[in-house]
Design an enzyme around this catalytic site. Structure first.
Site, PDB file in Angstrom:
ATOM      1  N   VAL A   7       0.854  -1.192   0.000  1.00 33.22           N
ATOM      2  CA  VAL A   7       0.000   0.000   0.000  1.00 33.22           C
ATOM      3  C   VAL A   7       0.889   1.241   0.000  1.00 33.22           C
ATOM      4  O   VAL A   7       1.583   1.520   0.983  1.00 33.22           O
ATOM      5  CB  VAL A   7      -0.921   0.022   1.227  1.00 33.22           C
ATOM      6  N   GLY A   8       0.879   1.974  -1.101  1.00 34.24           N
ATOM      7  CA  GLY A   8       1.593   3.233  -1.186  1.00 34.24           C
ATOM      8  C   GLY A   8       0.630   4.402  -1.103  1.00 34.24           C
ATOM      9  O   GLY A   8      -0.595   4.222  -1.028  1.00 34.24           O
ATOM     10  N   ASN A   9       1.157   5.598  -1.137  1.00 36.01           N
ATOM     11  CA  ASN A   9       0.303   6.776  -1.049  1.00 36.01           C
ATOM     12  C   ASN A   9      -0.545   6.983  -2.296  1.00 36.01           C
ATOM     13  O   ASN A   9      -1.616   7.580  -2.219  1.00 36.01           O
ATOM     14  CB  ASN A   9       1.160   8.026  -0.799  1.00 36.01           C
ATOM     15  N   GLY A 108       9.220   4.158   7.412  1.00 31.67           N
ATOM     16  CA  GLY A 108       8.119   3.645   6.610  1.00 31.67           C
ATOM     17  C   GLY A 108       8.271   2.168   6.318  1.00 31.67           C
ATOM     18  O   GLY A 108       9.385   1.677   6.083  1.00 31.67           O
ATOM     19  N   ASP A 110       7.512   0.417   3.722  1.00 32.96           N
ATOM     20  CA  ASP A 110       8.069   0.106   2.408  1.00 32.96           C
ATOM     21  C   ASP A 110       9.585   0.210   2.394  1.00 32.96           C
ATOM     22  O   ASP A 110      10.276  -0.589   1.750  1.00 32.96           O
ATOM     23  CB  ASP A 110       7.454   1.017   1.343  1.00 32.96           C
ATOM     24  N   THR A 133       5.408   8.224  -4.746  1.00 30.26           N
ATOM     25  CA  THR A 133       4.880   9.564  -4.545  1.00 30.26           C
ATOM     26  C   THR A 133       5.999  10.478  -4.063  1.00 30.26           C
ATOM     27  O   THR A 133       6.162  11.604  -4.520  1.00 30.26           O
ATOM     28  CB  THR A 133       3.730   9.540  -3.532  1.00 30.26           C
TER      29      THR A 133
END
Length: 259
Positions: A7-9, A108, A110, A133
């Protein structure tokens, strides 16, 4: 079969692994309001198209930089796949690496996953660049310890800021410049030159400074959607590994299974 969710921004990427082999991946825009049921309607249809039954999924792992998505993905795992999800960095899916920064808990997910995957796949000191992002630069030493890094605006974020804060500049797409000139002859070319070549110059400058501060030979590993495009215009990358985060999630899930 493992369902790995990154899940990224901007986007959520779902990938299915059969052992170490990635079978397929799908991408959907990140929306914290999207419910577990909505994820299921979308994902189960895609799995059916690929001929994959939901019963084949026996493990699910999630890495998220958007905390509000966690509950809905938990619902997806439990309600539709009847599995208890692993969340990267928690419980059996703990990092198990040294995070040598002032505030380890602020790292983070990720970036930690990338550090784990990069150390497993490439020897020596590493600089991992992830084009998302934001563009992140992460330093991983030869022992696999995360040592810190840099956060810079992503190239699309930079372009959005330029367009949204000027009255007459048009919206353009990030793409390969038509030639190597840096003297633009129209507004669109001038914008593309400024954003694209300016970004390449920033990367090359930051990598040079990072390597000087590390003080040892360091490989540069690039990941994220724009890594392949930039690789055509700079020689700073030692490897482009577009699936680094997903493969890192698969490694963490396998380790969790074995504990």
């Amino acid at each position: 079969m493992l369902l790995a969710v990154d899940v990224g921004n901007t986007n959520v990427v779902f990938a299915l692994f059969d052992g170490e082999e990635m079978r397929t991946r799908w991408r959907i825009a990140t929306d914290p309001r999207r419910t577990g049921d909505e994820y299921a309607v979308w994902l189960l249809q895609l799995m059916q198209i690929e001929g994959i039954a939901r019963s084949e999924v026996d493990t699910m792992i999630v890495s998220s930089v958007v905390p509000r998505t966690q509950h809905n993905l938990d619902v997806l795992a439990r309600k539709y796949f009847q599995v208890e999800p692993l969340f990267a960095g928690e419980g059996a899916a703990a990092w198990n690496i040294e995070i040598d920064v002032e505030e380890p808990r602020s790292l983070g997910a990720d970036r930690a996953v990338n550090a784990i995957a990069a150390h497993a796949r490439y020897p020596g000191d590493l600089i991992v660049i992830d084009f998302g992002t934001a563009t992140t630069y992460d330093v991983v030493d030869f022992n696999g310890a995360y040592k810190g890094g840099i956060i810079a605006p992503g190239i699309n974020l930079s372009l959005d800021a330029l367009v949204n804060n000027t009255a007459k500049l048009p919206r353009i797409a990030i793409e390969q410049p038509r030639d190597n000139t840096v003297i633009g002859r129209n507004t669109e070319d001038q914008m593309l030159i400024g954003v694209f070549w300016g970004y390449v110059a920033m990367m090359e400058g930051l990598i040079a400074r990072l390597r000087a501060e590390i003080g040892r030979p360091s490989k540069v590993i690039a990941t994220g959607g724009l890594a392949v495009l930039f690789d055509q215009h700079t020689d700073i990358f030692d490897a482009v590994d577009t699936d680094l985060t997903l493969r890192g999630l698969a490694m963490i899930a396998q380790r969790a299974r074995n504990t």
